[in-house]
Scaffold this motif. Structure first.
Motif, PDB file in Angstrom:
ATOM      1  N   PRO A  31      27.813  37.103  13.286  1.00  0.00           N
ATOM      2  CA  PRO A  31      26.662  35.953  13.909  1.00  0.00           C
ATOM      3  C   PRO A  31      27.225  34.776  14.442  1.00  0.00           C
ATOM      4  N   ASP A  32      28.490  34.211  13.677  1.00  0.00           N
ATOM      5  CA  ASP A  32      29.105  33.261  14.331  1.00  0.00           C
ATOM      6  C   ASP A  32      30.668  33.424  14.618  1.00  0.00           C
ATOM      7  N   ALA A 277      26.210  33.023   8.595  1.00  0.00           N
ATOM      8  CA  ALA A 277      25.997  34.295   8.779  1.00  0.00           C
ATOM      9  C   ALA A 277      24.375  34.456   8.696  1.00  0.00           C
ATOM     10  N   LEU A 278      24.012  33.872   7.619  1.00  0.00           N
ATOM     11  CA  LEU A 278      22.501  33.936   7.241  1.00  0.00           C
ATOM     12  C   LEU A 278      21.902  32.985   8.118  1.00  0.00           C
ATOM     13  N   ASP A 279      22.249  31.888   8.497  1.00  0.00           N
ATOM     14  CA  ASP A 279      21.605  31.021   9.275  1.00  0.00           C
ATOM     15  C   ASP A 279      21.287  31.817  10.880  1.00  0.00           C
ATOM     16  N   ALA A 280      22.243  32.618  11.075  1.00  0.00           N
ATOM     17  CA  ALA A 280      22.092  33.606  12.444  1.00  0.00           C
ATOM     18  C   ALA A 280      20.933  34.452  12.339  1.00  0.00           C
ATOM     19  N   GLY A 323      17.116  42.688   2.663  1.00  0.00           N
ATOM     20  CA  GLY A 323      18.263  42.408   1.820  1.00  0.00           C
ATOM     21  C   GLY A 323      19.422  43.050   1.930  1.00  0.00           C
ATOM     22  N   ASP A 324      19.480  44.208   2.457  1.00  0.00           N
ATOM     23  CA  ASP A 324      20.629  45.052   2.607  1.00  0.00           C
ATOM     24  C   ASP A 324      21.338  44.536   3.784  1.00  0.00           C
ATOM     25  N   ARG A 325      20.710  44.430   4.768  1.00  0.00           N
ATOM     26  CA  ARG A 325      21.194  43.679   6.072  1.00  0.00           C
ATOM     27  C   ARG A 325      21.910  42.044   5.956  1.00  0.00           C
ATOM     28  N   ALA A 329      25.880  41.549   6.315  1.00  0.00           N
ATOM     29  CA  ALA A 329      26.300  40.575   7.152  1.00  0.00           C
ATOM     30  C   ALA A 329      27.331  39.346   6.382  1.00  0.00           C
ATOM     31  N   ILE A 330      27.136  39.437   4.972  1.00  0.00           N
ATOM     32  CA  ILE A 330      28.264  38.538   4.222  1.00  0.00           C
ATOM     33  C   ILE A 330      29.456  39.301   4.181  1.00  0.00           C
ATOM     34  N   LEU A 331      29.335  41.072   3.891  1.00  0.00           N
ATOM     35  CA  LEU A 331      30.270  41.758   3.824  1.00  0.00           C
ATOM     36  C   LEU A 331      31.435  41.781   5.141  1.00  0.00           C
TER      37      LEU A 331
END
Length: 351
Positions: A31-32, A277-280, A323-325, A329-331
């Protein structure tokens, strides 16, 4: 919050059972892209280094373990060579450097053992894995190295007060020059392995041995100056300087070990990359928001927990998929992380 919440959790107790790398989001699609990837840099203990994702976890563990064993064998050879040269040349500074290499032997051996144990699969007694074994080994190394530093400080002061003439200049100077060259080659090798595996233990070894190069060159110059001038107290001064350097290294290792043992959060740049990533995802409309982002480090593993906010009337299956996505995104940023995603209804307050 009241009542149970559905959750999406990255449960990967066995590295062999983890999803294939191709199933994870492409790092290029992060995302970033302006945020640095996760890991730890070879040249700076606090900077990021990414593991080579072409290697699976088992290959990375084997490469890190091999590097730890090579570092231990090299440190043992350096310790023996410096000890013989120091005793033959009656140089306390060279002997002090030999003791430093001996502590490196113990440190690298402990690192190799810690890497092997830390990669063991979780079991009934250790459901979160064994990653903190590596952290515990780091703290233990700090105590061990600190004890040797105190001994060398006492001996250096004694030699400073009662100087003794040096002898066999060729032996002592040749030994220190060879030690600096061998250590430089070892640092280059460990740096490459740390970049491929993302191992914090191997990275710590690389940083530690790199500082040893400067210490070896300082002792080499000091012993040469002693032979040139005949001022034998230089040897005692160098012994004290090496002892202070060892005590400083011991304090750093102990601080790093204790930091992880008490579950200190990850550095701000790594936490910020996860939040970005979560903000994206929120900007794309996949999430309504997120809160309660928490992290802790255990050896090579980063544990991440976060609450994501979704519409209260969203079907359970779709909420779980989101939640999986979020987990993936974190992984994509922290490949070796253990991630727990809590799913909260919109405008739910943090617990």
């Amino acid at each position: 919050m009241s009542g149970p919440r559905p959750a999406a959790r990255a449960a990967r107790p066995d590295p062999a059972a983890r999803p294939e790398p191709a199933a994870r989001p492409d790092p290029a699609a992060r995302p970033d892209p302006g945020v640095a990837p996760a890991g730890r840099a070879v040249v700076d203990p606090g900077a990021p280094v990414s593991a080579d994702r072409r290697l699976d976890p088992a290959d990375r563990a084997r490469a890190a373990l091999r590097a730890g064993r090579i570092a231990a064998l090299t440190a043992g050879g350096l310790a023996l060579g410096k000890l013989l040269a120091g005793q033959l040349g009656q140089s306390m500074a060279v002997t002090a450097s030999a003791v430093d290499s001996l502590t490196d032997l113990f440190a690298s051996s402990a690192n190799a053992l810690a890497i092997q144990l830390a990669h063991a699969a979780p079991d009934r007694s250790h459901p979160f894995g064994h990653a903190k074994i590596e952290t515990l080994a780091t703290a233990g190394q700090g105590l061990l190295i600190g004890g040797s530093g105190v001994y060398l400080l006492i001996e250096g002061i004694r030699r400073l007060l009662s100087p003794e003439p040096l002898r066999l200049a060729g032996v002592t100077l040749g030994a220190m020059a060879a030690a600096a060259l061998v250590t430089a080659a070892l640092v280059a090798y460990l740096g490459r392995v740390a970049a491929r595996t993302g191992s914090s233990a191997i990275q710590a070894d690389a940083v530690h041995y790199r500082t040893d190069i400067a210490a070896n060159l300082a002792v080499l110059a000091g012993v040469a100056l002693t032979y040139a001038t005949g001022f034998s107290r230089i040897d005692g001064i160098l012994s004290v300087a090496v002892a202070i350097y060892i005590l400083t290294s011991a304090g750093t290792l102990l601080r790093l070990g204790v930091r992880d043992l008490i579950d200190t959060s990850a550095p701000e740049d790594r936490v910020g990359a996860i939040a970005a990533a979560l903000d994206a995802m929120r900007a794309r409309g996949e999430l309504l928001g997120h809160h309660a982002l928490r992290t802790r480090i255990a050896g090579r593993t980063l544990f991440v927990e976060v609450h994501i906010e979704l519409s209260g009337d969203l079907p359970l299956a779709r909420a779980h998929a989101t939640g999986d996505r979020a987990r993936d995104a974190i992984l994509a940023i922290e490949p070796d992380a253990e991630v727990l995603v809590h799913i909260d209804p919109e405008r739910d307050e943090p617990a």
